[in-house]
Every structure is written in C-alpha cells, then in structure tokens.
Design a protein around this motif. Sequence first.
Motif, mmCIF file in Angstrom:
data_model
loop_
_atom_site.group_PDB
_atom_site.id
_atom_site.type_symbol
_atom_site.label_atom_id
_atom_site.label_comp_id
_atom_site.label_asym_id
_atom_site.label_seq_id
_atom_site.Cartn_x
_atom_site.Cartn_y
_atom_site.Cartn_z
ATOM 1 N N GLU A 88 0.882 -1.169 0.000
ATOM 2 C CA GLU A 88 0.000 0.000 0.000
ATOM 3 C C GLU A 88 0.914 1.211 0.000
ATOM 4 O OE1 GLU A 88 -2.704 -0.455 3.321
ATOM 5 O OE2 GLU A 88 -3.837 -2.017 2.261
ATOM 6 N N LEU A 89 0.574 2.217 -0.801
ATOM 7 C CA LEU A 89 1.451 3.367 -1.011
ATOM 8 C C LEU A 89 0.912 4.630 -0.379
ATOM 9 C CD1 LEU A 89 1.735 1.336 -3.540
ATOM 10 C CD2 LEU A 89 2.798 3.262 -4.671
ATOM 11 N N LYS A 90 1.831 5.470 0.063
ATOM 12 C CA LYS A 90 1.459 6.829 0.473
ATOM 13 C C LYS A 90 0.994 7.550 -0.787
ATOM 14 C CE LYS A 90 4.896 7.485 4.117
ATOM 15 N NZ LYS A 90 4.083 7.618 5.293
ATOM 16 N N PRO A 91 -0.131 8.236 -0.731
ATOM 17 C CA PRO A 91 -0.586 8.969 -1.920
ATOM 18 C C PRO A 91 0.422 10.076 -2.270
ATOM 19 C CG PRO A 91 -2.336 8.787 -0.286
ATOM 20 C CD PRO A 91 -1.080 8.312 0.372
ATOM 21 N N ASP A 92 0.727 10.212 -3.552
ATOM 22 C CA ASP A 92 1.657 11.248 -3.980
ATOM 23 C C ASP A 92 0.944 12.452 -4.588
ATOM 24 O OD1 ASP A 92 0.849 10.116 -6.355
ATOM 25 O OD2 ASP A 92 2.874 9.744 -7.113
ATOM 26 N N ARG A 93 -0.358 12.479 -4.480
ATOM 27 C CA ARG A 93 -1.175 13.616 -4.913
ATOM 28 C C ARG A 93 -2.496 13.559 -4.162
ATOM 29 N NH1 ARG A 93 -0.187 12.042 -10.676
ATOM 30 N NH2 ARG A 93 1.621 11.354 -9.579
ATOM 31 N N PRO A 94 -3.130 14.701 -3.932
ATOM 32 C CA PRO A 94 -4.303 14.740 -3.044
ATOM 33 C C PRO A 94 -5.650 14.407 -3.688
ATOM 34 C CG PRO A 94 -3.707 16.969 -3.674
ATOM 35 C CD PRO A 94 -2.666 16.054 -4.276
ATOM 36 N N ALA A 95 -5.738 14.445 -5.009
ATOM 37 C CA ALA A 95 -7.038 14.244 -5.657
ATOM 38 C C ALA A 95 -7.524 12.810 -5.456
ATOM 39 C CB ALA A 95 -6.929 14.555 -7.147
ATOM 40 N N GLN A 116 8.487 5.520 -4.062
ATOM 41 C CA GLN A 116 9.771 5.100 -4.626
ATOM 42 C C GLN A 116 10.243 3.793 -3.987
ATOM 43 O OE1 GLN A 116 12.995 7.928 -4.465
ATOM 44 N NE2 GLN A 116 14.042 6.882 -6.127
ATOM 45 N N CYS A 117 10.079 3.684 -2.687
ATOM 46 C CA CYS A 117 10.450 2.460 -1.976
ATOM 47 C C CYS A 117 9.570 1.293 -2.443
ATOM 48 C CB CYS A 117 10.323 2.679 -0.476
ATOM 49 S SG CYS A 117 10.758 1.236 0.507
ATOM 50 N N ALA A 118 8.267 1.528 -2.582
ATOM 51 C CA ALA A 118 7.344 0.479 -3.013
ATOM 52 C C ALA A 118 7.690 -0.023 -4.411
ATOM 53 C CB ALA A 118 5.904 0.988 -2.979
ATOM 54 N N LEU A 119 8.002 0.886 -5.333
ATOM 55 C CA LEU A 119 8.335 0.473 -6.691
ATOM 56 C C LEU A 119 9.696 -0.212 -6.748
ATOM 57 C CD1 LEU A 119 6.423 0.887 -9.165
ATOM 58 C CD2 LEU A 119 5.812 2.224 -7.188
#
Length: 183
Positions: A41-48, A72-75
């Motif tokens: 699960e990733l931290k969102p990199d944009r708010p929309a 970046q870590c997840a990928l």
Amino acid sequence: MILETYISVDVETAGPVPCEYALLSIGACLVNDPDVTFYRELKPDRPAARPDALDISGLSLETLAQTGCDPQCALRDFAEWLQSVTPAGHRPVFVAFNAPFDWMFVADYFHRYLGHNPFGHSALDIKAYYMGLTGVLWSETSLQHVARRLQSSTELKHNALSDAQDQARIFQQIFRRPQIAAV
C-alpha cells in the motif's frame, strides 16, 4: 528465444488516470503459483481522489498517508521482487484483467520513481486474450461472463493482492484451454 514468466498484477487507485490520481496499492503474484506474492500500500503522492474509487477499494488517503509505503520504496521493492521471481533468461510479462488500466498506473509509477519499467512497454490483457481464444464479443469478456463460462465463483474483492491471485487462477484456466488453429 527469451522465455516468459507471467505475473498477474492488480492495482487500486484514487481515480481513473495516473496524471491526476494516486496509485494506492499494488498486488502481484506468479500466474503459475498464485501463492508467490507481492503487496504494497502506497502513500498517496497527490491529493485528488474520486469518492467512488475510494469506496470501491475501501482505502483511505488519510490512513495511507500515515501507514503507506513511500512510492519510490514500493516500486523499488516491486522491481526487486520481480527480479527475484523471474528466472535468468526469462522476462516478466504483465498480465491483468483489463490490463490497460492497471498497466498505465504501474508503468507511470515505475518510470516516475525508478526511471524504467521492468515489464517494458506491453501487457497481456486477459479479456482480449479470452476474446481472441473463444471468439466471444467484447461485451462477453467481463469477469462475470468469463467466470460463469469457466464455472468459477470468482468475484472481485477490490483488494489488489486478492484480485491478482483470482485473475491468475482465471488466466490459468483460459491458458490451458485447447488452442484454436490460426486461420
């Protein structure tokens, strides 16, 4: 000849396109062994976010901002996992049910965060493969239609890992069907 290792991939997102919405989770498994898995699960990199997309997945941007993995870590982890499960002399092949949607997010994030996509510039779409193999209409390639024809009770749970495993099992069944002779 380069051999292929089929990787079933599913994603959950905050909306329909990666230029505006975040990739929220990635699930993947080997098609030939769906118990060999990857999930982040990733931290969102944009708010929309589209409320309907979040409702479908049950994921929360606020929660993921706290608990999600840095993209970046997840990928990087995903690329390392792909390398670890893809034997020497093989290439990983991205397989998904509606591959254009999942692939565009994965390709975008791989290029944005790692500068390359280990899958390259292609994906194997289960729906299109099934249509070509069976000759059904495109409207008959939904998961419900395919599962019913294969006598499978598979239903999307909208958990990226669970859905990747389910679509791997469906692809196994389709792939094992007798081949249709080329015309």
